[in-house]
Scaffold this active site. Structure first.
Site, short mmCIF file in Angstrom:
data_model
loop_
_atom_site.label_atom_id
_atom_site.label_comp_id
_atom_site.label_asym_id
_atom_site.label_seq_id
_atom_site.Cartn_x
_atom_site.Cartn_y
_atom_site.Cartn_z
N GLY A 132 -14.72 -1.11 -31.34
CA GLY A 132 -13.95 -0.39 -32.34
C GLY A 132 -12.51 -0.17 -31.94
O GLY A 132 -11.80 -1.10 -31.57
N ASP A 150 -5.51 -9.66 -35.92
CA ASP A 150 -4.62 -9.74 -37.08
C ASP A 150 -5.32 -9.26 -38.34
O ASP A 150 -4.70 -8.62 -39.20
CB ASP A 150 -4.13 -11.17 -37.27
CG ASP A 150 -3.35 -11.69 -36.07
OD1 ASP A 150 -2.70 -10.87 -35.39
OD2 ASP A 150 -3.40 -12.90 -35.82
#
Length: 306
Positions: A230, A257
């Site tokens: 995470g 990205d």
């Protein structure tokens, strides 16, 4: 989570939700059984060529989720440049400020291992031609957008010029490099992975401590991405852990990205940083389930089903 229509209700409309100032590269991808040691040669798969580059990737990731996105950048007037333009156009990214350049388009040479891990070498090509003047030419877009998304695959003067114009600048400090204090102070948030955080701080450390230390350097907020674990979010002295769904990774290329593009869009929609990062972690997890960068990016429906 609200729908796009609900987000827009009662909120001022802007020409674009997110303006990305950044790179566009052709990704040259080879899969390998293992990454070579220094001086070693290994055999790989057949070469695959896909659209990529951190700027273009973030633009496509946000657009595929429903954001209105424009890209400011440069590509070569070559076959790779045509590939990049066609990919961006398919996802309705505005290219009025994507300029053709008398140089080869940027390329990224990517080796993908059996666990989806990758090694990347970038040759900037046309991206290195992006100037402060190019950014100033797009100033009306940058000033009107709720969020401007930036990375370091383009020259630093262009990044700094864009951050100065932005209402809110999201900077993905990748590839990792020292940056001026002025740029750090304009970041909201600064987005890094653990390696990039260690480069900026000079030493590795636990993500919670790294986030606090990075916040002390001047950015308004910080996000440290942790891949399958995470992310960690820090703002105003508070640190929050953000989980990621557990998935089987096929290829991690461009996952960061996808995270940053999704983060920028949710921030543009007015979500708190921790909530936006939680959504972005789901987008990043969805992206690693398929090979490639832009080819792997999910739609909103795919994220909701995760």
């Amino acid at each position: 989570m609200s729908t796009v229509g609900e987000q827009d209700e009662g909120r001022p409309r802007h020409p674009f939700d997110v303006v990305v100032v950044g790179s566009a590269n052709a990704d040259l991808i080879v899969r390998v059984e293992r990454h070579p040691a220094p001086g070693e040669t290994v055999l790989g798969s057949e070469l695959a060529v896909h659209p990529g580059g951190k700027g273009a990737n973030q633009a496509v990731a946000a657009a595929r989720l429903g954001a209105r996105v424009a890209l400011v950048g440069r590509v070569g007037a070559d076959g790779h440049g045509r590939l990049l333009r066609e990919s961006l156009e398919r996802d309705s990214v505005d290219l009025a400020h994507l300029h053709d350049t008398p140089a080869a388009s940027g390329i990224a040479m990517i080796a993908v291992g059996p666990q989806g891990d990758n090694s990347i070498i970038v040759a900037p090509g046309a991206n290195a031609w992006l100037t402060e003047a190019d950014v100033l030419d797009a100033a009306p877009l940058l000033r009107s957008a709720p969020v401007v998304s930036l990375q370091l695959e383009i020259p630093l003067p262009a990044v700094l010029a864009a951050a100065r114009l932005a209402r809110r600048a999201v900077l993905n400090l990748s590839p990792a490099a020292p940056v001026p204090d002025e740029l750090l102070a304009l970041c909201d948030p600064l987005v890094v992975n653990e390696h990039e955080a260690a480069v900026l701080l000079g030493v590795p450390g636990e993500p919670d401590r790294q986030a606090k230390s990075l916040l002390a350097l001047g950015p308004r907020s910080v996000v440290i991405t942790l891949g399958a674990d995470g992310a960690v979010v820090a703002e105003a002295g508070a640190v929050h852990a953000v989980p990621s769904p557990r998935v089987t990774a096929v290829d991690t290329t461009g996952a960061g990205d996808a995270f940053t593009g999704a983060l920028a869009w949710r921030l543009a929609a007015g979500e708190p940083l921790a909530d936006a990062a939680a959504f972005a972690a789901r987008v990043g997890a969805a992206a690693v389930r398929r090979p490639g960068a832009q080819d792997s990016y999910p739609t909103m429906t795919e994220v909701e089903d995760l």
